[in-house]
Design a protein around this motif. Structure first.
Motif, PDB file in Angstrom:
ATOM      1  N   UNK A 181       0.771  -1.238   0.000  1.00 36.42           N
ATOM      2  CA  UNK A 181       0.000   0.000   0.000  1.00 36.42           C
ATOM      3  C   UNK A 181       0.799   1.282   0.000  1.00 36.42           C
ATOM      4  N   UNK A 182       2.121   1.219  -0.281  1.00 37.13           N
ATOM      5  CA  UNK A 182       2.895   2.461  -0.371  1.00 37.13           C
ATOM      6  C   UNK A 182       2.576   3.165  -1.687  1.00 37.13           C
ATOM      7  N   UNK A 183       2.807   4.476  -1.739  1.00 35.92           N
ATOM      8  CA  UNK A 183       2.444   5.214  -2.952  1.00 35.92           C
ATOM      9  C   UNK A 183       3.408   4.966  -4.106  1.00 35.92           C
ATOM     10  N   UNK A 184       2.878   5.112  -5.335  1.00 36.13           N
ATOM     11  CA  UNK A 184       3.734   5.026  -6.509  1.00 36.13           C
ATOM     12  C   UNK A 184       4.107   6.408  -7.001  1.00 36.13           C
ATOM     13  N   UNK A 185       3.164   7.354  -6.862  1.00 38.10           N
ATOM     14  CA  UNK A 185       3.449   8.714  -7.307  1.00 38.10           C
ATOM     15  C   UNK A 185       3.029   9.716  -6.238  1.00 38.10           C
ATOM     16  N   UNK A 186       2.000   9.351  -5.468  1.00 38.78           N
ATOM     17  CA  UNK A 186       1.437  10.238  -4.459  1.00 38.78           C
ATOM     18  C   UNK A 186       0.619   9.383  -3.510  1.00 38.78           C
ATOM     19  N   UNK A 187       0.397   9.883  -2.310  1.00 37.40           N
ATOM     20  CA  UNK A 187      -0.486   9.183  -1.377  1.00 37.40           C
ATOM     21  C   UNK A 187      -1.926   9.447  -1.793  1.00 37.40           C
ATOM     22  N   UNK A 188      -2.715   8.389  -1.813  1.00 38.32           N
ATOM     23  CA  UNK A 188      -4.120   8.525  -2.176  1.00 38.32           C
ATOM     24  C   UNK A 188      -4.841   9.321  -1.090  1.00 38.32           C
ATOM     25  N   UNK A 189      -5.677  10.280  -1.478  1.00 39.40           N
ATOM     26  CA  UNK A 189      -6.385  11.021  -0.432  1.00 39.40           C
ATOM     27  C   UNK A 189      -7.480  10.133   0.145  1.00 39.40           C
ATOM     28  N   UNK A 190      -7.806  10.358   1.403  1.00 36.13           N
ATOM     29  CA  UNK A 190      -8.615   9.382   2.130  1.00 36.13           C
ATOM     30  C   UNK A 190     -10.051   9.814   2.350  1.00 36.13           C
ATOM     31  N   UNK A 191     -10.534  10.705   1.525  1.00 32.69           N
ATOM     32  CA  UNK A 191     -11.936  11.097   1.643  1.00 32.69           C
ATOM     33  C   UNK A 191     -12.814  10.325   0.658  1.00 32.69           C
ATOM     34  N   UNK A 192     -12.201   9.675  -0.312  1.00 37.92           N
ATOM     35  CA  UNK A 192     -12.980   8.842  -1.235  1.00 37.92           C
ATOM     36  C   UNK A 192     -12.935   7.400  -0.741  1.00 37.92           C
ATOM     37  N   UNK A 193     -11.739   6.925  -0.509  1.00 38.25           N
ATOM     38  CA  UNK A 193     -11.542   5.546  -0.098  1.00 38.25           C
ATOM     39  C   UNK A 193     -10.755   5.595   1.207  1.00 38.25           C
ATOM     40  N   UNK A 194     -11.463   5.634   2.364  1.00 40.83           N
ATOM     41  CA  UNK A 194     -10.783   5.944   3.620  1.00 40.83           C
ATOM     42  C   UNK A 194      -9.876   4.835   4.127  1.00 40.83           C
ATOM     43  N   UNK A 195     -10.075   3.613   3.641  1.00 45.16           N
ATOM     44  CA  UNK A 195      -9.477   2.457   4.307  1.00 45.16           C
ATOM     45  C   UNK A 195      -8.027   2.197   4.027  1.00 45.16           C
ATOM     46  N   UNK A 196      -7.536   1.130   4.629  1.00 39.23           N
ATOM     47  CA  UNK A 196      -6.161   0.701   4.420  1.00 39.23           C
ATOM     48  C   UNK A 196      -5.301   0.946   5.642  1.00 39.23           C
ATOM     49  N   UNK A 197      -4.330   0.058   5.837  1.00 32.60           N
ATOM     50  CA  UNK A 197      -3.494   0.144   7.025  1.00 32.60           C
ATOM     51  C   UNK A 197      -2.657   1.420   7.041  1.00 32.60           C
ATOM     52  N   UNK A 198      -2.136   1.830   5.880  1.00 30.82           N
ATOM     53  CA  UNK A 198      -1.322   3.050   5.878  1.00 30.82           C
ATOM     54  C   UNK A 198      -2.175   4.247   6.256  1.00 30.82           C
ATOM     55  N   UNK A 199      -3.426   4.255   5.808  1.00 32.61           N
ATOM     56  CA  UNK A 199      -4.344   5.341   6.170  1.00 32.61           C
ATOM     57  C   UNK A 199      -4.553   5.370   7.680  1.00 32.61           C
ATOM     58  N   UNK A 207       2.156  14.443  -1.184  1.00 32.30           N
ATOM     59  CA  UNK A 207       3.493  13.911  -1.419  1.00 32.30           C
ATOM     60  C   UNK A 207       4.126  13.433  -0.117  1.00 32.30           C
ATOM     61  N   UNK A 208       3.682  14.032   0.993  1.00 31.86           N
ATOM     62  CA  UNK A 208       4.274  13.686   2.284  1.00 31.86           C
ATOM     63  C   UNK A 208       3.267  14.018   3.380  1.00 31.86           C
ATOM     64  N   UNK A 209       2.200  13.242   3.478  1.00 26.45           N
ATOM     65  CA  UNK A 209       1.104  13.612   4.363  1.00 26.45           C
ATOM     66  C   UNK A 209       1.453  13.517   5.849  1.00 26.45           C
ATOM     67  N   UNK A 210       0.725  14.286   6.629  1.00 24.38           N
ATOM     68  CA  UNK A 210       0.941  14.368   8.064  1.00 24.38           C
ATOM     69  C   UNK A 210      -0.401  14.192   8.748  1.00 24.38           C
ATOM     70  N   UNK A 211      -0.435  13.368   9.784  1.00 21.48           N
ATOM     71  CA  UNK A 211      -1.689  13.148  10.491  1.00 21.48           C
ATOM     72  C   UNK A 211      -1.486  13.257  11.973  1.00 21.48           C
TER      73      UNK A 211
END
Lengths: 536, 318, 310
Positions: A273-291, A435-439
């Motif tokens: 689940x690591x990004x290939x070009x960018x981190x997927x934004x999580x408002x469409x598809x919220x799931x996943x361990x990296x999220x 490109x480098x999200x922060x939560x």
């Protein structure tokens, strides 16, 4: 070509005439033809052989369980009955059905080939083609305004619905969304009922009625439920945490997980689940361990996605009538960059989400139910009047009951206003933040090598305590990527989930991997174009 | 010579303009655009056609084709190659990320195949007609005939999956600092790519060597009584090298695209892989830049080859 | 033809001399042709190539006489069967007979490879002859266009065209033709440009014979040798390209059996490890066919090139 048809249609409509020359009668508008197709397919055999017993034949779009009514017609394989029904409906043997699909894998082509053989056996010729280009668009062309002629050109479409909330399965039939089945008064009524209450018992009965109605109508011909297969290596110890719907966010005890230390004594866990070009934004598809590692939610949910606690919120109160919800945020939470997490972030996120088109439909329906959302969207108001802030507490006043309001807040991640305030909601995914999200979640990003790997380390100031694993390395590639089997074989994958048959089969044979099937809301079906006419 | 080089460089500009316009025109004709890919069809909730339009407008996709082309061109002239539509990442950044991987693979493959291919070519030429020559020549033909990805898959399943000697794919792992850390990942893809090239280099250098050895000045040298190895190496090999340089030079830019399939087999995170996914997701600006870059590489390589040929082969003058 | 020649006697005489010379040249060239054929057939590799080529081609053409199975017929109760007397090369993931699929797939793969190479050759030759003979602006324009095509690495151009045109059998043919004509055209053009300076051509012009006739009847045959070689080599290249594209899932639609599409199953690591009969035989058949074509091409090159001995 499709553009031309649209132009032709709209030109004809402007002249005020019925565009008879551009449309053809659609035999699939007869429910008996749809039922015949359901009888003609031996889904039990396909599930057992082609799908290696990994899929469960479906009798409704709604998954099995307490929300499923008993006694639905299973449409068990019966080619004679199929032929009889076709005969009754006046089907001309040898007529053609245009089937489309959008998955590019060999399994899909194999399945389509099998379906072609079954349909040919009852006198239905099926041609198949893969949708290319504007797939979502071609699946969702709106019909003519009188609901007589479909906008879509295909007869049947093989696809899936992955739902966060059960309502999503049936809401797509509503008159303002439908693309393939003409609305009926009964169904409009049923749609209102499944959305109109927060009382589980009332909702359940509404779903039962809807399932029975659709069992006859077959707007979608349900095919099978595909379970999610969760894999776990024997290096990883999840310390008794539940397994749940890995496609969404649930309370999985992540900070207490441990893995066998490597020779340097470090506990390193490997995931996908690591990004290939960018981190997927999580408002469409919220799931996943990296999220989940990066972003906390206000609330938490259990493995079946039922809200069971708080995360960023200290407490929450849902009013008696279900039309108001109040959160009190925990004190002293910070983002990974040290900035404080505040009520302002929550308000900003909800308001921005309202303007973001690429949004999960469950979030959309919750946020649109907030008082003043309309005025805010029209530009009549600067803020949403139904969002009331008082110190650390935040109240949302709703204009109608939303059955999924708690689900929304156990899945919707709040984003840092201080980093994203300049975002254009239309280009939400294109913001440099991704490109480098922060939560505020239990892990923060330490190193990103786009398309190679991403390294996560525990966030020291996490409010739930520091995670025990020293480092998480994520490889690129989604849950259908073939790299899963390869990485797992090389001992470089400890946890994740997949739905892809070839991955499941490969993982099943690995001694160090445990596979556990998990029920998720994921139903594959044939969408059937049932409008009386379709464009030529 | 300088004017010659300048003239060649100036001639590249109209070529690149035409090529870029043609690609833009072609992509315009494809159904759908990047916005279509932002909503996965499996996620039931749809966004309305109006919202799709709004995103298109925001990304500048609803402008007329000519307008968009000139906007792109103006940016490119100023050194701004644009942004990938799907993630908003600057395309220069994507190149910075991907190009090293592709160059590493290409250069390794070219090195292996050139050294191996020339050596085999020279040997077969010198031992012309012998059993070694025939075996190697037929072996080369077989090498040319096996699909490279088929060979790659077989190598992968044997050396990586079966024996576990080499990693199954990828390029970087956490903690990798130097080239030597990456080397194990490079061995399989580079060797597979090299072997399919070696056969071509071998055939070419064999023919070139035979040709060179039949030249008059070689015969003269031999007649002058120079030892056989000096004749072969100093005169024959040096002349034979020219066509080999041409071949190898031409291969390098083609490898940017030519290794697409091998990059896929070994999950090598290079330009080829990026190109396939950009084509799939209809990320026009990215497709455009990768295609243009590969065309530019071909043009530059052919210029460099011409210059090098003149340097190496005393008979050629520009 | 000579009735229409100019009337003055001395000139006519000279013209007759030239025609005689030309005929002699023609007769000579046909003898050379025979010699090439003999030379070609005496090359053991070329002969082996022809035999391998014919075996694969004929078994593909006469597939229905060789295997009783329909390559599309699935059998859900006989998935992934290893080779047996019933299914010589076993069955695939949906129970289709692999041997039947290889034979029938050969029809399409060979058609794509050979068809597009020949079509690209015909196109390249036609354009090359005309533009080189006519010169002028037509030649200049076509030359520039061919430069554009040649400037692309082939796989990049093919992928670009696939994304523009979409995936289908016909589109793949068109794409291969589009990417293959330019080298043939340039080769023919160069050859024609040098031939048109030859004396016999100038003689024909003096007779007033029309340009197309000269270009096609008198110049073209002398330029055909290298073109034939190029066509065989392109056939090999296109067959490999089809396999590669299908492996990427961007070739012929997956439901049509082609060699590349059969090999696509090897994307699945498990098939690769456990079900060798699905991918190994078809991989070997592709390799053998391409090898045969390469042997033939090599033989043709040697026999048509008078400067090369042995």
């Amino acid at each position: 070509m499709h553009k031309l048809t649209t132009y032709a249609l709209s030109a004809a409509l402007m002249l005020g005439t019925t565009p008879v020359w551009a449309q053809v009668a659609n035999p699939l508008s007869d429910a008996r033809v749809r039922q015949a197709i359901a009888y003609a397919i031996d889904m039990d055999t396909i599930a057992e052989t082609l799908f290696r017993g990994l899929d469960i034949p479906a009798d409704s779009m709604i998954p099995n369980g307490e929300w499923k009514v008993d006694g639905l017609n299973q449409y068990t394989y019966d080619p004679d009955k199929a032929r009889a029904l076709l005969d009754e409906a006046g089907w001309v043997p040898g007529s053609t059905i245009d089937m489309v699909y959008y998955y590019g894998d060999q399994d899909t082509v194999d399945f389509m080939t099998a379906i072609q053989a079954y349909l040919a056996d009852v006198g239905i010729d099926m041609t198949m083609r893969k949708l290319e280009g504007d797939v979502t668009g071609e699946l969702n062309v709106p019909p003519s305004e009188d609901f007589q002629t479909s906008g879509v050109t295909w007869d049947m479409a093989y696809g899936a619905r992955a739902a966060l909330a059960l309502q999503e399965y049936f809401n797509v039939y509503s008159s303002d969304q439908t693309a393939y089945t003409p609305p009926t008064p009964e169904r409009e009524d049923l749609i209102a009922r499944i959305n109109g209450s927060a009382d589980p018992e009332v909702l359940k009965q509404a779903f039962y009625d809807f399932e029975e109605y659709e069992n006859e109508m077959l707007s979608d011909i349900p095919l099978y439920y595909r379970q999610l297969q969760v894999y776990q290596s024997d290096r990883l110890d999840r310390h008794g945490a539940d397994l749940g719907n890995e496609n969404f966010i649930y309370d999985n005890n992540l900070i207490n997980w441990t893995v066998e230390p490597n020779e340097d004594g470090e506990e390193v866990m490997y995931i996908g689940g690591a990004p290939e070009q960018f981190f997927e934004h999580r408002w469409l598809n919220p799931g996943g361990l990296t999220s989940q590692m990066l972003f906390d939610r206000l609330l938490t949910a259990n493995g079946s996605l039922v809200t069971n606690g708080v995360q960023q919120a200290e407490s929450y109160t849902l009013s008696e009538d279900g039309k108001s919800i109040t959160f009190v945020l925990k004190e002293g939470l910070t983002w990974h960059d040290g900035e404080p997490f505040t009520v302002e972030d929550v308000v900003w996120s909800i308001e921005t989400a309202l303007k973001t088109p690429t949004m999960n439909s469950v979030f959309v329906s919750t946020f649109n139910a907030i008082e003043g959302a309309d005025a805010y969207l029209n530009g009549d108001a600067e803020h949403v009047s139904g969002i009331v802030v008082d110190g650390r507490s935040l109240t949302l006043n709703l204009i109608r009951v939303d059955a999924n309001v708690l689900t929304t807040f156990s899945q919707f991640p709040v984003m840092p206003k201080h980093l994203m305030a300049d975002v254009n909601p239309l280009e939400f995914q294109q913001h440099p933040f991704w490109q480098n999200p922060i939560g505020t979640g239990p892990f923060r990003i330490e190193e990103i090598q786009m398309n190679d790997f991403t390294r996560f380390v525990p966030f020291e100031d996490y409010h739930g305590g520091t995670a025990k694993i020293d480092e998480v390395v994520a490889w690129p590639g989604g849950e259908s990527d073939e790299s899963i089997a390869r990485n797992a074989a090389a001992g470089l994958l400890d946890f994740g989930s997949t739905r892809t048959l070839s991955n499941v089969e490969a993982l099943r044979e690995m001694d160090h991997i445990t596979l556990t099937p998990v029920d998720i809301n994921y139903t594959r079906s044939f969408r059937v174009n049932a409008f009386p006419f379709k464009p030529e | 010579m300088l004017t010659y080089i300048l003239r060649r460089i100036l001639l590249m500009i109209p070529m690149l303009l035409v090529v870029s316009f043609l690609i833009y025109l072609g992509l315009e004709l494809t159904p759908g655009d990047a916005v279509s890919y932002m909503i996965p069809p499996d996620l039931g909730g749809q966004i309305s056609p109006e919202q799709m339009e709004a995103i298109r407008e925001s990304l500048g996709l609803n402008k007329s084709f000519i307008e968009r082309y000139f906007i792109w061109l103006w940016g490119a002239v100023q050194g701004n190659f644009g942004y990938s539509l799907s993630g908003g990442v600057s395309i220069s950044q994507i190149f910075l990320d991907r190009l090293p991987a592709t160059l590493e693979l290409s250069i390794a493959a070219i090195l292996i195949s050139t050294v191996l291919g020339t050596a085999l070519g020279v040997i077969t030429a010198l031992k012309r007609g012998s059993a070694t020559d025939i075996t190697l020549t037929i072996g080369g033909m077989i090498g040319l005939s096996i699909p490279d990805f088929f060979f790659g898959l077989a190598a992968l399943s044997f050396f990586a999956l079966e024996l576990g000697w080499l990693p199954v794919g990828g390029r970087l792992m956490p903690g990798y600092e130097t080239f030597w850390d990456r080397l194990p990942h490079l061995i399989l893809p580079a060797t597979v790519l090299a072997l399919s090239l070696t056969a071509g280099v071998m055939r070419y250098s064999r023919a070139a060597m035979l040709d060179a050895l039949s030249q008059e000045f070689v015969r003269t040298a031999r007649a002058k009584g120079l030892p056989e190895w000096r004749v072969n190496v100093l005169h024959g090999f040096r002349v034979a090298l020219t066509p080999v340089i041409v071949l190898v030079g031409f291969r390098l830019p083609f490898l940017i695209g030519g290794s697409v399939v091998i990059e896929k087999v070994f999950q090598w995170p290079g330009v080829g892989n990026e190109f396939v996914s950009a084509v799939r997701s209809q990320d026009y600006p990215l497709v455009m830049m990768i295609a243009l870059l590969s065309v530019l590489a071909v043009l530059i390589a052919s210029l460099i080859i011409d210059i090098l040929t003149a340097v190496v082969d005393p008979r050629v003058r520009l | 033809m000579n009735q229409h020649a100019p009337v003055r006697k001395s000139r006519l005489d000279r013209s007759f001399d030239r025609i005689r010379a030309l005929e002699e040249a023609g007769a000579l060239s046909s003898r050379v042709h025979n010699r090439s054929l003999r030379k070609f057939l005496s090359n053991p590799l070329a002969s082996a190539g022809v035999i391998m080529f014919l075996i694969i081609l004929l078994t593909a053409i006469f597939a229905p006489l060789i295997v009783p199975y329909d390559p599309l017929k699935i059998d859900l109760r006989a998935l992934l069967q290893p080779p047996s007397a019933e299914h010589w090369l076993g069955t695939d993931k949906v129970g289709r007979d692999v041997f039947a699929r290889i034979l029938y797939g050969g029809r399409i793969s060979i058609f794509i490879g050979l068809g597009s190479a020949v079509a690209a050759g015909v196109l390249g030759v036609a354009i090359g002859c005309i533009s080189a003979y006519k010169r002028g602006w037509l030649d200049a324009v076509v030359l520039r266009v061919s430069e554009v095509f040649i400037a692309f690495p082939q796989i990049i151009l093919v992928l670009l065209l696939v994304s523009i045109l979409g995936q289908s059998l016909i589109n793949l043919l068109l794409i291969f033709i589009a990417t293959g004509w330019a080298p043939m055209y340039r080769m023919v053009r160069a050859r024609v440009l040098s031939l048109r300076e030859e004396e016999y051509v100038q003689a024909l012009e003096a007779f007033g014979i029309s340009t197309p006739v000269i270009a096609y009847k008198h110049i073209l045959p002398n330029a055909l040798g290298p073109v034939t070689v190029q066509i065989t080599l392109s056939t090999a290249a296109f067959i490999l390209a089809e396999a590669g594209l299908s492996f990427l899932g961007l070739g012929v639609p997956l439901q049509i059996p082609t060699w590349g599409n059969i090999l696509n199953a090897a994307n699945d690591m498990r098939i690769l490890e456990q079900n060798w009969w699905i991918w190994l035989p078809v991989g070997l058949v592709i390799s053998a066919f391409v090898l045969a074509v390469n042997f033939i091409g090599d033989g043709l090159r040697d026999s048509s090139d008078p400067t090369q001995q042995g």
